[in-house]
Write an enzyme that holds these catalytic residues in place. Sequence first.
Site, PDB file in Angstrom:
ATOM      1  N   PRO A  23      -4.875  12.001   2.509  1.00  0.00           N
ATOM      2  CA  PRO A  23      -5.578  11.873   3.791  1.00  0.00           C
ATOM      3  C   PRO A  23      -4.757  11.067   4.794  1.00  0.00           C
ATOM      4  O   PRO A  23      -3.835  10.331   4.425  1.00  0.00           O
ATOM      5  CB  PRO A  23      -6.860  11.100   3.424  1.00  0.00           C
ATOM      6  CG  PRO A  23      -6.931  11.086   1.927  1.00  0.00           C
ATOM      7  CD  PRO A  23      -5.520  11.229   1.449  1.00  0.00           C
ATOM      8  N   TYR A  73       0.837  -1.199   0.000  1.00  0.00           N
ATOM      9  CA  TYR A  73       0.000   0.000   0.000  1.00  0.00           C
ATOM     10  C   TYR A  73       0.877   1.255   0.000  1.00  0.00           C
ATOM     11  O   TYR A  73       0.641   2.193  -0.773  1.00  0.00           O
ATOM     12  CB  TYR A  73      -0.912  -0.030   1.230  1.00  0.00           C
ATOM     13  CG  TYR A  73      -1.911   1.111   1.303  1.00  0.00           C
ATOM     14  CD1 TYR A  73      -3.068   1.108   0.525  1.00  0.00           C
ATOM     15  CD2 TYR A  73      -1.708   2.180   2.170  1.00  0.00           C
ATOM     16  CE1 TYR A  73      -3.985   2.144   0.607  1.00  0.00           C
ATOM     17  CE2 TYR A  73      -2.631   3.221   2.262  1.00  0.00           C
ATOM     18  CZ  TYR A  73      -3.762   3.198   1.472  1.00  0.00           C
ATOM     19  OH  TYR A  73      -4.679   4.236   1.547  1.00  0.00           O
TER      20      TYR A  73
END
Length: 260
Positions: free
Chosen positions: A185, A155
């Site tokens: 974010p 990720y």
Amino acid sequence: MTVEGKRVLVTGAAQGIGRAIADRLAAEGAAVCVADLNADGAEQVVAAIRDSGGTAVSAGGNVAERADIRSMIDLCVAELGGLDVMFNNAGFNRPQPFLEVTEEVWHQIMNVNALGVMMGCQEAAKTMIAQGTGGKIVNTASIAGREGFPSFVPYCVSKFGVVAITQAAARALAEHDITVNAFAPGVVATPLWEQLDLDLMEIGDSERPGQAMEDFSAGILKGFAAQPNDIAGTARFLASTDSDYMTAQVIMIDGGMVLV
Ligand SMILES: NC(=O)c1ccc[n+]([C@@H]2O[C@H](COP(=O)([O-])OP(=O)(O)OC[C@H]3O[C@@H](n4cnc5c(N)ncnc54)[C@H](O)[C@@H]3O)[C@@H](O)[C@H]2O)c1
């Protein structure tokens, strides 16, 4: 209203951050194409936007497949008359302890979060260049694109990749008056985090439901995790004429978590 009349495609918009972006932009007068692997979910978002008086269409598809991205954009152009702003937002995580990261999970995550974003930039740009209107591309990065986290290796690589793609695409597309930016974010209370919380418990990184999210949120200067709507204002800025002189940037929107 600086997004009024813009034709905007948001991938991963059936829920979470993508949905909040679609809702906000539609409420401010943009025409929105709600794209998602979950076609039924996308259709429900469209129905809610239309009920509120907004303009929206849905497009099902997988951003890891170029043909699907192409058909999402073609649908947006056919139904809304063009494409002015492309949000490459779809993404997911599947944690594994560092020593147990598999090639299979690596490729699954990279195909959606990195390759999907690159192809989204390419296909959106081809349409914007053909229109001759310029345009804006906005990619969803992450705090995980700024720091490595031990159970999130693929990720993190994919989100560092989103930063690289954003910079490279900005350089490649500037001559066509296309800007490319990203926002990053931190911890946002979406279905992604609900799943992550369970997955981190399963691999032994936390002991009870909610603990992983609490642990990750402990270092946030604002003192709490974001709601999807907390991200929508920054996304709106990047879609609007107010950001016309900005390109190749990554805006942290993490409540003060990763200080870069
Ligand atoms: N939630 C967070 O804390 C957080 C933090 C940083 C970055 N992000 C990023 O924000 C983006 C949105 O995350 P979210 O929290 O809203 O997630 P979410 O799981 O709530 O929503 C993601 C949406 O993307 C769709 N999607 C997944 N794979 C897809 C594919 N291959 N093709 C098309 N659609 C696909 C899903 O169906 C879902 O509707 C992701 O890129 C994620 O990595 C989230």
